[in-house]
Design a protein around this motif. Structure first.
Motif, PDB file in Angstrom:
ATOM      1  N   PHE A 159      45.409 -28.777  -9.881  1.00 46.22           N
ATOM      2  CA  PHE A 159      46.464 -29.478 -10.613  1.00 46.22           C
ATOM      3  C   PHE A 159      47.831 -28.865 -10.330  1.00 46.22           C
ATOM      4  O   PHE A 159      48.782 -29.580 -10.004  1.00 46.22           O
ATOM      5  CB  PHE A 159      46.165 -29.459 -12.112  1.00 46.22           C
ATOM      6  CG  PHE A 159      47.146 -30.248 -12.927  1.00 46.22           C
ATOM      7  CD1 PHE A 159      47.173 -31.639 -12.849  1.00 46.22           C
ATOM      8  CD2 PHE A 159      48.051 -29.621 -13.775  1.00 46.22           C
ATOM      9  CE1 PHE A 159      48.073 -32.377 -13.593  1.00 46.22           C
ATOM     10  CE2 PHE A 159      48.961 -30.365 -14.520  1.00 46.22           C
ATOM     11  CZ  PHE A 159      48.966 -31.741 -14.430  1.00 46.22           C
TER      12      PHE A 159
ATOM     13  N   ALA B 266      49.722 -34.664 -20.220  1.00 49.74           N
ATOM     14  CA  ALA B 266      48.968 -34.015 -19.149  1.00 49.74           C
ATOM     15  C   ALA B 266      48.519 -32.624 -19.579  1.00 49.74           C
ATOM     16  O   ALA B 266      47.387 -32.220 -19.337  1.00 49.74           O
ATOM     17  CB  ALA B 266      49.815 -33.946 -17.880  1.00 49.74           C
TER      18      ALA B 266
ATOM     19  N   PRO C  68      48.309 -40.260 -18.414  1.00 47.62           N
ATOM     20  CA  PRO C  68      49.755 -40.337 -18.674  1.00 47.62           C
ATOM     21  C   PRO C  68      50.415 -41.489 -17.923  1.00 47.62           C
ATOM     22  O   PRO C  68      51.298 -42.158 -18.470  1.00 47.62           O
ATOM     23  CB  PRO C  68      50.280 -38.986 -18.174  1.00 47.62           C
ATOM     24  CG  PRO C  68      49.119 -38.073 -18.245  1.00 47.62           C
ATOM     25  CD  PRO C  68      47.919 -38.915 -17.940  1.00 47.62           C
TER      26      PRO C  68
ATOM     27  N   ALA D 128      54.612 -31.190 -15.491  1.00 50.53           N
ATOM     28  CA  ALA D 128      53.528 -30.437 -16.134  1.00 50.53           C
ATOM     29  C   ALA D 128      52.859 -29.510 -15.124  1.00 50.53           C
ATOM     30  O   ALA D 128      52.581 -28.347 -15.421  1.00 50.53           O
ATOM     31  CB  ALA D 128      52.507 -31.399 -16.741  1.00 50.53           C
TER      32      ALA D 128
ATOM     33  N   ALA E 260      54.650 -37.991 -20.858  1.00 48.99           N
ATOM     34  CA  ALA E 260      53.622 -37.804 -19.836  1.00 48.99           C
ATOM     35  C   ALA E 260      53.348 -36.324 -19.594  1.00 48.99           C
ATOM     36  O   ALA E 260      52.197 -35.907 -19.453  1.00 48.99           O
ATOM     37  CB  ALA E 260      54.047 -38.492 -18.541  1.00 48.99           C
TER      38      ALA E 260
ATOM     39  N   PRO F 176      44.273 -29.968 -17.874  1.00 55.98           N
ATOM     40  CA  PRO F 176      43.952 -30.383 -16.513  1.00 55.98           C
ATOM     41  C   PRO F 176      43.099 -29.348 -15.772  1.00 55.98           C
ATOM     42  O   PRO F 176      43.612 -28.593 -14.960  1.00 55.98           O
ATOM     43  CB  PRO F 176      45.318 -30.547 -15.848  1.00 55.98           C
ATOM     44  CG  PRO F 176      46.217 -29.665 -16.628  1.00 55.98           C
ATOM     45  CD  PRO F 176      45.656 -29.523 -17.994  1.00 55.98           C
TER      46      PRO F 176
ATOM     47  N   THR G  13      54.796 -40.434 -13.762  1.00 57.78           N
ATOM     48  CA  THR G  13      54.436 -39.626 -12.589  1.00 57.78           C
ATOM     49  C   THR G  13      55.303 -38.373 -12.518  1.00 57.78           C
ATOM     50  O   THR G  13      54.815 -37.264 -12.275  1.00 57.78           O
ATOM     51  CB  THR G  13      54.603 -40.450 -11.293  1.00 57.78           C
ATOM     52  OG1 THR G  13      53.884 -41.677 -11.446  1.00 57.78           O
ATOM     53  CG2 THR G  13      54.091 -39.694 -10.090  1.00 57.78           C
TER      54      THR G  13
ATOM     55  N   VAL H 172      54.074 -35.877 -15.037  1.00 56.86           N
ATOM     56  CA  VAL H 172      52.867 -35.166 -14.604  1.00 56.86           C
ATOM     57  C   VAL H 172      53.251 -34.060 -13.617  1.00 56.86           C
ATOM     58  O   VAL H 172      52.740 -32.936 -13.688  1.00 56.86           O
ATOM     59  CB  VAL H 172      51.853 -36.143 -13.974  1.00 56.86           C
ATOM     60  CG1 VAL H 172      50.682 -35.381 -13.375  1.00 56.86           C
ATOM     61  CG2 VAL H 172      51.356 -37.131 -15.018  1.00 56.86           C
TER      62      VAL H 172
ATOM     63  N   ALA I 114      44.160 -36.092 -16.509  1.00 53.16           N
ATOM     64  CA  ALA I 114      45.518 -35.606 -16.764  1.00 53.16           C
ATOM     65  C   ALA I 114      46.537 -36.283 -15.853  1.00 53.16           C
ATOM     66  O   ALA I 114      47.727 -36.278 -16.140  1.00 53.16           O
ATOM     67  CB  ALA I 114      45.586 -34.098 -16.588  1.00 53.16           C
ATOM     68  N   VAL I 115      46.060 -36.857 -14.742  1.00 53.58           N
ATOM     69  CA  VAL I 115      46.985 -37.586 -13.882  1.00 53.58           C
ATOM     70  C   VAL I 115      46.997 -39.066 -14.259  1.00 53.58           C
ATOM     71  O   VAL I 115      48.062 -39.678 -14.396  1.00 53.58           O
ATOM     72  CB  VAL I 115      46.593 -37.414 -12.390  1.00 53.58           C
ATOM     73  CG1 VAL I 115      47.425 -38.328 -11.506  1.00 53.58           C
ATOM     74  CG2 VAL I 115      46.763 -35.965 -11.971  1.00 53.58           C
TER      75      VAL I 115
END
Lengths: 309, 320
Positions: B158, B85, B103, B236, B81, B90, B230, B233, B99-100
């Motif tokens: 982001f 992302a 993933p 990231a 993920a 993002p 999650t 992300v 990007a959220v």
């Protein structure tokens, strides 16, 4: 075809498709060369010793997730103890492995912890301990005798040792009461206990053997590389389980054989070797082995459904 | 049995308090005594930051384990993920949304595949998900050729997902708190939650009483995959670029927390809220060890001992 011939055909052509793989691999230049056969033999002999231990544990209805970490333990212990003599170092590798195996076995049999979790915890503890001891750096050996152990021409010593271990394990599992008891414990623990078998002790012995073999295999790998690395063997439990499952062992216990596991070993080893020759990046190899294990376990589970319905 | 659903396990505040909360208090007191640096606001924020990333993974694994299975592919899903992302880039409303969302969808999809293998085909969940773990790690590294991943562009909105600090508290802590509340309510007060406890307690009995075991089980894996994604992300957003081989290994501390929180390894017993206490215990122990300069190997060793001890304790108490 007679049933016996049918079984042999299935073993080599279908489950797993070993002969088709080897025929296909013949198209890769250099696959059958002496040099590559030696590389293949070296690669599968260390893993093979681990697979034998894993198979014994799986026949008894368990699983050993710690084999990779214990291999690293054996290698590091062997190199560190070399100044005390080669014999001490070789024995220590097996003994440290046996100790880790005993710990797993105790968690499984005395504390009744699920074998996957027990050996996972032992894996993490062993890995943490050797990383701490070596300060995360590999230990190097320049001892001639030790390095010679990792050689052997034209056939590597490690390969001969693996064959010897395989024959011994085969004889123990098939020719002795101990082997029948291990199969019985794996097939139905309650029934085995009721017919008077000492289930806990038998299972403990299986984990001890697996640990000792993994430690010993780690020593052989260290001899070949000239280093005991604390980080080797991360994917070993995976490929060892794949070889054992391909060879007819089951996560439900009571099934499997050393001979089958050796065929599975050559299949997995041959596949990886062929991918190496073709220049396939190691990431794809991780995908192939992981995907294969996934498929094997699904097939293993689906087979159970078919039989029970 | 101390777990007769629906009386005991799921009711928030309705049953006894798990001993893990006493352990948490003890660990906080001990940590404050051992190091005067522990109770600084900067350090507490960093404990929470670390705890939350593993914690979100652990929440999903708690749901899977209440259903009686283990999900060890979560560490690889985190990595997948995070890389996804960053590769999506993002930036801008669309980029950030993708990007959220993508993933997390991918994580849920991996979970569905795991769930199908385990609940449809009857495969052993531990080995299945380890196979999936290696497959995913290989797939991700092959995609990026094993190289460092950088986003082409990263929008401030982001990075704020991980780096904003309303009231001085890292934003992921709010995400975590929201997820904990949602999951606690889902597990204690919805039909789905009751069904998860039921299949973990006795799959055959729940099948006979009309629970769709396969669908419920697949949903638990999908939740675990989505939650692990999650976390990815958030990572990231936190770092902006990463070495994919360095992201991983979240499944083990998360598993330790799930078990330490009292979720039974055979399923049917456990609460997400107790996993939160266990996550904090582990985060604090790790933090104090770092402050006292005990490196990663010793922390690994201690985690193994904590896992073994926790399983042994609950086994001993459960069988009594």
């Amino acid at each position: 075809m007679s049933p016996r011939a049918q079984e042999l055909f299935s073993r080599f052509f279908i489950k797993p498709p070993l002969v088709p793989l080897l025929i296909l691999a013949s198209f890769i230049p250099g696959f059958w060369s002496m040099g590559n056969m030696r590389i293949l033999a070296e690669a599968i002999s260390v893993d093979g010793i681990v697979v034998i231990g894993m198979t014994i544990v799986m026949i008894a209805g368990g699983f050993d997730m710690s084999v990779g970490a214990v291999m690293a333990l054996g290698g590091v212990a062997a190199v560190v103890l070399l100044p005390h003599g080669l014999a001490v170092s070789v024995l220590a590798a097996g003994a440290f492995g046996a100790l880790a195996g005993t710990l797993s076995g105790t968690l499984v049999t005395r504390l009744r912890i699920n074998p996957f979790i027990s050996t996972l915890a032992v894996m993490v503890m062993v890995r943490g301990a050797i990383l701490a001891y070596t300060d995360t750096r590999p230990v190097v050996s320049l001892d001639d005798m030790f390095l010679a152990l990792g050689e052997g021409r034209p056939v590597p010593y490690a390969f001969m040792i693996m064959v010897a271990v395989a024959i011994t394990a085969h004889v123990w599992l098939n020719g002795r009461p101990w082997g029948r008891h291990v199969y019985a414990v794996g097939a139905d623990e309650t029934a085995a206990a009721m017919s008077g078998l000492r289930v806990g002790r038998l299972k403990l012995q299986c984990y001890l053997i697996s640990g000792a073999l993994a430690g010993f295999a780690g020593m052989l790998l260290a001899a070949r590389l000239g280093t005991g690395s604390p980080i080797i063997g991360e994917s070993t439990p995976l490929s060892a389980a794949a070889a054992a499952l391909i060879g007819g062992a089951s996560l439900r216990g009571g099934e499997g054989s050393v001979g089958g596991a050796m065929i599975g070993l050559v299949f997995v080893g041959g596949l990886v070797n062929a991918m190496n020759l073709l220049g396939v990046a190691s990431y794809y190899q991780s995908m192939v082995i992981g995907g294969m294990l996934f498929a094997l376990v699904v097939a293993d589970g689906a087979f159970l459904r078919l039989r029970s319905s | 049995m101390n777990s007769i659903w629906p009386l005991a396990p799921g009711r928030l505040g309705g049953s006894r308090i798990s001993p893990i909360w006493l352990v948490l208090v003890a660990v906080i007191v001990a940590a404050a005594l051992v190091s005067d640096r522990f109770l600084t606001s900067y350090n507490i924020a960093s404990v929470l930051q670390q705890g939350v990333i593993t914690g979100i993974v652990a929440l999903g694994m708690t749901v899977v384990l209440i259903g009686g299975q283990l999900d060890l592919s979560t560490g690889a899903i985190v990595m997948m993920a995070a890389v996804m992302a960053l590769l999506i880039g993002p930036d801008g409303t669309l980029g950030i949304t993708l990007a959220v969302v993508l993933p997390i969808l991918a994580g849920a999809t991996v979970g569905v595949v795991n769930g199908l293998a385990v609940y449809r085909a009857g495969a052993n969940s531990i080995v299945t998900t380890i196979g999936m773990q290696f497959f995913l790690i290989g797939a991700v590294l092959a995609t990026v050729s094993g190289r460092h991943v950088r986003a082409t562009a990263i929008g401030d909105a982001f990075t704020a997902l991980a780096q904003a600090r309303p009231l001085g508290i890292p934003f992921p802590v709010f995400i975590f708190a929201a997820l904990v509340i949602v999951l606690a309510v889902v597990m204690s007060s919805t039909v789905f939650g009751r069904h998860v406890y039921a299949i973990g307690g006795d799959a055959d009995a729940s099948r006979r009483s009309g629970v769709n075991v396969v669908r419920t089980g697949i949903a638990t894996f999908a939740i675990s995959g989505a939650l692990a994604a999650t976390s990815g992300v958030i990572i990231a957003a936190l770092v902006g670029h990463l070495d994919p081989t360095g992201v991983g290994g979240y499944e083990f501390p998360a598993l330790t927390a799930v078990v330490l929180g009292g979720t039974r390894l055979t399923g049917g017993v456990g609460r997400p809220i107790d996993t939160v206490a266990a996550i904090l215990v582990i985060a604090i122990i790790t933090n104090v060890m770092t402050i006292l300069d005990y490196q990663y190997p010793i922390q690994l060793l201690v985690q193994g001992i904590v896992l073994t001890g926790a399983v042994a304790y609950y086994n001993w108490r459960g069988e009594a």
